[in-house]
Design a protein around this motif. Structure first.
Motif, mmCIF file in Angstrom:
data_model
loop_
_atom_site.group_PDB
_atom_site.id
_atom_site.type_symbol
_atom_site.label_atom_id
_atom_site.label_comp_id
_atom_site.label_asym_id
_atom_site.label_seq_id
_atom_site.Cartn_x
_atom_site.Cartn_y
_atom_site.Cartn_z
ATOM 1 N N TRP A 73 18.716 -2.928 12.920
ATOM 2 C CA TRP A 73 18.407 -4.240 13.515
ATOM 3 C C TRP A 73 17.270 -4.938 12.774
ATOM 4 C CZ3 TRP A 73 13.493 -5.241 15.066
ATOM 5 C CH2 TRP A 73 12.654 -4.143 15.262
ATOM 6 N N PHE A 74 16.326 -4.140 12.262
ATOM 7 C CA PHE A 74 15.146 -4.671 11.581
ATOM 8 C C PHE A 74 15.530 -5.596 10.425
ATOM 9 C CE2 PHE A 74 12.259 -4.273 7.951
ATOM 10 C CZ PHE A 74 11.062 -4.689 8.499
ATOM 11 N N PHE A 75 16.576 -5.256 9.712
ATOM 12 C CA PHE A 75 16.944 -5.972 8.496
ATOM 13 C C PHE A 75 17.676 -7.278 8.762
ATOM 14 C CE2 PHE A 75 16.362 -1.533 7.564
ATOM 15 C CZ PHE A 75 15.451 -1.602 6.523
ATOM 16 N N ASP A 76 18.112 -7.494 9.980
ATOM 17 C CA ASP A 76 18.705 -8.768 10.395
ATOM 18 C C ASP A 76 19.748 -9.264 9.389
ATOM 19 O OD1 ASP A 76 19.006 -10.938 12.138
ATOM 20 O OD2 ASP A 76 17.500 -12.126 11.077
ATOM 21 N N GLY A 77 20.586 -8.344 8.920
ATOM 22 C CA GLY A 77 21.650 -8.711 7.992
ATOM 23 C C GLY A 77 21.235 -8.790 6.533
ATOM 24 N N HIS A 78 19.970 -8.559 6.220
ATOM 25 C CA HIS A 78 19.492 -8.614 4.837
ATOM 26 C C HIS A 78 19.699 -7.268 4.144
ATOM 27 C CE1 HIS A 78 17.197 -11.896 6.712
ATOM 28 N NE2 HIS A 78 17.217 -12.435 5.503
ATOM 29 N N HIS A 79 19.876 -7.329 2.835
ATOM 30 C CA HIS A 79 19.907 -6.122 2.011
ATOM 31 C C HIS A 79 18.470 -5.796 1.613
ATOM 32 C CE1 HIS A 79 24.184 -6.577 1.861
ATOM 33 N NE2 HIS A 79 24.112 -7.687 1.158
ATOM 34 N N LEU A 80 18.163 -4.517 1.474
ATOM 35 C CA LEU A 80 16.831 -4.098 1.047
ATOM 36 C C LEU A 80 16.890 -3.588 -0.383
ATOM 37 C CD1 LEU A 80 13.843 -3.349 1.520
ATOM 38 C CD2 LEU A 80 14.661 -1.133 2.393
ATOM 39 N N ASN A 81 16.058 -4.172 -1.231
ATOM 40 C CA ASN A 81 15.888 -3.724 -2.606
ATOM 41 C C ASN A 81 14.463 -3.199 -2.749
ATOM 42 O OD1 ASN A 81 18.477 -4.681 -3.658
ATOM 43 N ND2 ASN A 81 17.636 -6.695 -3.232
ATOM 44 N N VAL A 82 14.345 -1.980 -3.266
ATOM 45 C CA VAL A 82 13.034 -1.360 -3.445
ATOM 46 C C VAL A 82 12.779 -1.241 -4.942
ATOM 47 C CG1 VAL A 82 11.581 0.639 -2.938
ATOM 48 C CG2 VAL A 82 13.388 -0.047 -1.317
ATOM 49 N N ASP A 83 11.633 -1.754 -5.375
ATOM 50 C CA ASP A 83 11.260 -1.707 -6.778
ATOM 51 C C ASP A 83 9.816 -1.220 -6.871
ATOM 52 O OD1 ASP A 83 11.445 -1.922 -9.521
ATOM 53 O OD2 ASP A 83 11.511 -4.105 -9.562
ATOM 54 N N TYR A 84 9.391 -0.857 -8.058
ATOM 55 C CA TYR A 84 8.012 -0.435 -8.304
ATOM 56 C C TYR A 84 7.406 -1.389 -9.309
ATOM 57 C CZ TYR A 84 4.075 2.144 -10.177
ATOM 58 O OH TYR A 84 2.823 2.502 -10.609
ATOM 59 N N ASN A 85 6.248 -1.957 -8.953
ATOM 60 C CA ASN A 85 5.519 -2.852 -9.833
ATOM 61 C C ASN A 85 4.436 -2.024 -10.528
ATOM 62 O OD1 ASN A 85 3.532 -4.662 -10.866
ATOM 63 N ND2 ASN A 85 4.373 -6.269 -9.562
ATOM 64 N N GLU A 86 4.661 -1.709 -11.802
ATOM 65 C CA GLU A 86 3.741 -0.853 -12.551
ATOM 66 C C GLU A 86 2.372 -1.505 -12.716
ATOM 67 O OE1 GLU A 86 3.505 1.552 -16.788
ATOM 68 O OE2 GLU A 86 5.378 0.599 -16.194
ATOM 69 N N GLU A 87 2.346 -2.798 -12.949
ATOM 70 C CA GLU A 87 1.083 -3.509 -13.145
ATOM 71 C C GLU A 87 0.189 -3.429 -11.904
ATOM 72 O OE1 GLU A 87 0.070 -8.118 -13.602
ATOM 73 O OE2 GLU A 87 1.235 -7.318 -15.286
ATOM 74 N N LYS A 88 0.795 -3.555 -10.726
ATOM 75 C CA LYS A 88 0.040 -3.494 -9.470
ATOM 76 C C LYS A 88 0.010 -2.088 -8.875
ATOM 77 C CE LYS A 88 1.005 -8.274 -8.287
ATOM 78 N NZ LYS A 88 1.588 -9.183 -7.297
ATOM 79 N N ASP A 89 0.783 -1.181 -9.450
ATOM 80 C CA ASP A 89 0.898 0.202 -8.982
ATOM 81 C C ASP A 89 1.257 0.261 -7.497
ATOM 82 O OD1 ASP A 89 0.901 2.992 -9.121
ATOM 83 O OD2 ASP A 89 -1.227 3.130 -8.619
ATOM 84 N N GLU A 90 2.342 -0.439 -7.154
ATOM 85 C CA GLU A 90 2.794 -0.431 -5.755
ATOM 86 C C GLU A 90 4.290 -0.706 -5.673
ATOM 87 O OE1 GLU A 90 1.570 -5.028 -4.647
ATOM 88 O OE2 GLU A 90 0.221 -3.408 -4.108
ATOM 89 N N LEU A 91 4.852 -0.240 -4.559
ATOM 90 C CA LEU A 91 6.249 -0.533 -4.276
ATOM 91 C C LEU A 91 6.371 -1.973 -3.816
ATOM 92 C CD1 LEU A 91 7.374 2.625 -2.286
ATOM 93 C CD2 LEU A 91 7.907 2.057 -4.663
ATOM 94 N N GLU A 92 7.515 -2.570 -4.102
ATOM 95 C CA GLU A 92 7.814 -3.913 -3.617
ATOM 96 C C GLU A 92 9.153 -3.878 -2.907
ATOM 97 O OE1 GLU A 92 5.504 -6.779 -6.777
ATOM 98 O OE2 GLU A 92 7.655 -6.506 -7.034
#
Length: 103
Positions: A73-92
């Protein structure tokens, strides 16, 4: 809903959580924080090899990343894409058609 992880994100999970083939990572809903799809809720993750009812999953290198059916339900019909930003050293987290949220 689809769940996708970039190769960089998969490598981040493998390094940070010391994941191996056969491990599972659950994305779950937290009742604090914020996200572009649900105000007052945010997305977390944990190593969890005992799923109850997988709603969506993505497998890479023998590791299963998943969301329980009860949390879709949380995603409300959206797809989730998980990436890693090396410059910021965090997941996006990017929700289809919505701006990124950082963890």
């Amino acid at each position: 809903m689809k769940l996708n992880l970039s190769p960089a994100a998969i490598q981040w999970f493998k390094n940070e959580m010391e994941l191996q083939k056969g491990d599972m990572v659950k994305f779950f809903i937290q009742i604090y924080g914020s996200s572009p799809v649900q105000k007052g809720y945010s997305l977390g993750f944990t190593k969890d090899n005992e799923p109850i009812d997988i709603g969506v999953q993505y497998e890479a290198d023998g590791i299963v990343f998943y969301v329980e059916e009860s949390d879709l339900w949380f995603f409300d019909g959206h797809h989730l894409n998980v990436d890693y930003n090396e410059e910021k050293d965090e997941l996006e987290y990017t929700y289809e058609g919505v701006s990124p949220q950082k963890r």
